[in-house]
Write a protein that holds these residues in place. Sequence first.
Motif, PDB file in Angstrom:
ATOM      1  N   PHE A 191     -57.146 -14.465  42.928  1.00  0.00           N
ATOM      2  CA  PHE A 191     -56.151 -13.610  42.285  1.00  0.00           C
ATOM      3  C   PHE A 191     -56.281 -12.170  42.749  1.00  0.00           C
ATOM      4  N   SER A 192     -55.119 -11.495  42.765  1.00  0.00           N
ATOM      5  CA  SER A 192     -55.108 -10.041  42.889  1.00  0.00           C
ATOM      6  C   SER A 192     -54.977  -9.452  41.490  1.00  0.00           C
ATOM      7  N   ASN A 252     -59.571  -6.213  34.113  1.00  0.00           N
ATOM      8  CA  ASN A 252     -59.011  -7.132  35.105  1.00  0.00           C
ATOM      9  C   ASN A 252     -58.445  -8.392  34.443  1.00  0.00           C
ATOM     10  N   SER A 253     -57.863  -8.225  33.254  1.00  0.00           N
ATOM     11  CA  SER A 253     -57.284  -9.347  32.519  1.00  0.00           C
ATOM     12  C   SER A 253     -55.786  -9.120  32.363  1.00  0.00           C
ATOM     13  N   ARG A 277     -59.793 -15.354  27.129  1.00  0.00           N
ATOM     14  CA  ARG A 277     -61.014 -15.877  27.740  1.00  0.00           C
ATOM     15  C   ARG A 277     -62.000 -14.750  28.039  1.00  0.00           C
ATOM     16  N   THR A 278     -61.487 -13.609  28.514  1.00  0.00           N
ATOM     17  CA  THR A 278     -62.354 -12.495  28.911  1.00  0.00           C
ATOM     18  C   THR A 278     -63.066 -11.876  27.713  1.00  0.00           C
ATOM     19  N   GLU A 328     -66.950  -8.877  33.671  1.00  0.00           N
ATOM     20  CA  GLU A 328     -65.563  -8.936  34.117  1.00  0.00           C
ATOM     21  C   GLU A 328     -65.395 -10.001  35.195  1.00  0.00           C
ATOM     22  N   GLU A 329     -64.375 -10.825  35.045  1.00  0.00           N
ATOM     23  CA  GLU A 329     -64.170 -11.960  35.946  1.00  0.00           C
ATOM     24  C   GLU A 329     -63.687 -11.487  37.315  1.00  0.00           C
TER      25      GLU A 329
END
Length: 620
Positions: free
Chosen positions: A89-90, A210-211, A219-220, A300-301
Motif C-alpha cells: 500500500f501507499s 498511516n491508517s 485494527r491499528t 505503525e503498520e
Amino acid sequence: MSRILQKTSHWLKKAGRGFTNLYRGPWYKKTVVWIITCVLSVILLLIAVDLNFLYLFGKSPGFKDIEHPVTSEASEIYSADSVLIGRFFSENRTPVEYEDISPIIIQTLIDTEDERFYRHHGIDFQGLFAAIKDIASGRARGASTITQQLAKNLFRVRTQYSTGLLGKIPGVKILVMKAKEWIVAVKLEMIFSKEEILTMYFNTVDFGSNSFGIKTACRTYFNTTPDQLTYEQAATLVGLLKATSSYNPKLNPKNSTKRRNVVLTNLYDHGHLVIHGHKATRAQLDSLMALPMIVNPRKEESSYDGIAPYFRAVLPEYIDMLCEKGAIAGVDEENKPDLYADGLKIYTTLDTRMQKYAEEAAIQQMEVLQQRFKQHWGNTNPWQDERHQEIPNFIEDLAKKTTAYKYLETRFPDQPDSITYYLNLPHKVKVFSYDGLKEEEMSTMDSIRYMVKFLHCGFVAIEPDSRHVKAWVGDIDFGSWKYDKVTAMRQPGSTFKLFVYAEAMNQGLTPCDTRIDEWQQYPDTVDGKPTKWTPHNANGTFSGAAMPLKSAFAQSINSVAVKLGYELGIHNVAQTAHAMGIESPLHETPSLSLGSSDVNLLELVNGYCTVIDDGKMNPP
C-alpha cells in the motif's frame, strides 16, 4: 453604424437606471433585492467555477469522475493455506461495506461533525450562517459537512485540481477552492445516497498513524473490526479526526482522552448514548469518561509487516514479469495493475506452516554457527585476505556506502576530519542480536564492525512436481538486512557437482564407472593469460584410487569432479546446468565443476527439483 451605437448607448443608460431603481425604496424592499442579488451572484459564481469560465477557475471533477471515484486501496497477499500474510500500500486502506460499520460510530460521527447530515443536500446553510456569526464574535469554527469533507478526501480539490488564473490572487484562491468543495458536495448528494456517502467517507478518511479508512484504523488502534467498536473507541476515532497528531491516542493519550470525553458528552447531549437499550444516565456517561485510554500496542503498520517479508519483497518484480509475458488474463505491459493502490487480492504458493518451520530452523542453525564463528575468531577481525592479513580500509570503505556517510559528506564538503569525527561519535543505536534487538551506545563505525561479523543464510523450499515455492527465508532478520540471500549471487561450491554428474549420465556413464582420485593440472586463463590450475580435495590429500562415480559424488571428491567435467566438456556441463534450471551466465573454465561461477539459491534449488521431477524443468 453611428445610429446603432446611439441606440445601444441609450438602451444601456435606460437599463442602468432601471437597475438602480431596484435598490431604491423602503428598507425591506432594498433588503429583499440585496438578498436576491447575493443569492444569484453565488449561483452564477458556482456555475462559472464548475464550467471553468474563461479558464479563470481551473478544472473541476465532473459527474463521471464523481460517479466513479478513484481511491488508493491496499492489495492483500494470501498464502496457499488461506492466511493473510501482508499488504502492499501507499495508503493503508481496506474498504468495508455500510453493513460492516457499527451504528455507534456512524451516530458519533454525525453528532460530532454534521448533526443536520440527513437534512441537507451537501451544504448546511444553517451551520454556515452560525459559523459566520461565531467568526464575527471571535469564535472561529468550521462549517464543513460530512459530504464536503468527503469531497476533499476523494478529489483533493485543494491540491489535485488547479484554481486557475484567479487562484493566483491572494485571498481569492480559498474562495475558489471552497466553491469547488460545495459543487462536488452537491453532486455527491445528487448521485449517492446518504448511506453510500457515509460508507465512502469512512473508507477514505485519514485516521493518522498511516491508517486510511475505518477498517485499518480499528485494527491499528484497537485491534478490532468496525462492527465491534464500543462507544469509547468510536469517540476516540471520531475525536482524532479534528487533528490526527494532536489527538492521536498512541502519540498523545492525554489529549486524546480529553477529546474522546468531549465527543462522548456531545453524544450524550444529543440523546444518542444508549446502554442496554436505554438512554445513558449521567453516571453511566461519567463511567465511560473515566475509562483509561487503552490502544493496541503494535507499532505503525508498514508494507513489510507480516510473515515472510523477503518472499513478499520479490512479489512486485515477479508480478511485473508475469505482466510482461502476458501470463495474467486481461493484463499486459500497457495496463498492468498498481500493487500499491488497486486493492488486488494476490494468492501465493507459500505455506505459512512451512514458512514458520523454515524461519525457526534458520535462526536455530545460524545461532549455533555464529557461536562457532565467534569462538574461532575471538577478538581478531575476520576481514582478512588469503594470506590472513587484515584488509586495509575494509570498514572505512563500507562506511562510505552508508546513508550516514552520504549525509555527513553533504553537510561537511571537503572536510574529511569532520566526517570522521561524527562517524566515530558514540550514540544510542539498536542492533540485531539472537536475543532480540538490543540498544547499545556505539558509533557508526563500531556498529558496522559489529554487524559485519554476523553470518548470513538463505533458505528456500520448492515443491518439485508443481515448482511451488513453499517457504522463503532471505536472511536471519529482515529489519537488519534487507538484502535477500535467496536471490543473491554466490558461488555454489560443491552443490554444483550435481550438474557434472548429470551430464555424465547424459553421455552414457553409469554410477559404477570409475575415475582416479589423483593430482592433475588443467589449462586455464587468468586475465587473458594462459596458466595452469590444480584442484585440491577438502582433506588436502589424494588417495590415488580408482573410485566409482557414485562414491566420488557421495564423498564430494573434487579431483574426480573436475576430471569428469573436463572429460565431458565444460561447455556441455554448462549447457546441462542451464537445461536443468540455472539461468545465470556460467564461466566455462575447469573450476566450474566446483561451482566457481555465481548463481542464486532459487535457481540452484530449482535445478535439484528437475532431478526429482524426472528431468522435467519448469521455472519456480
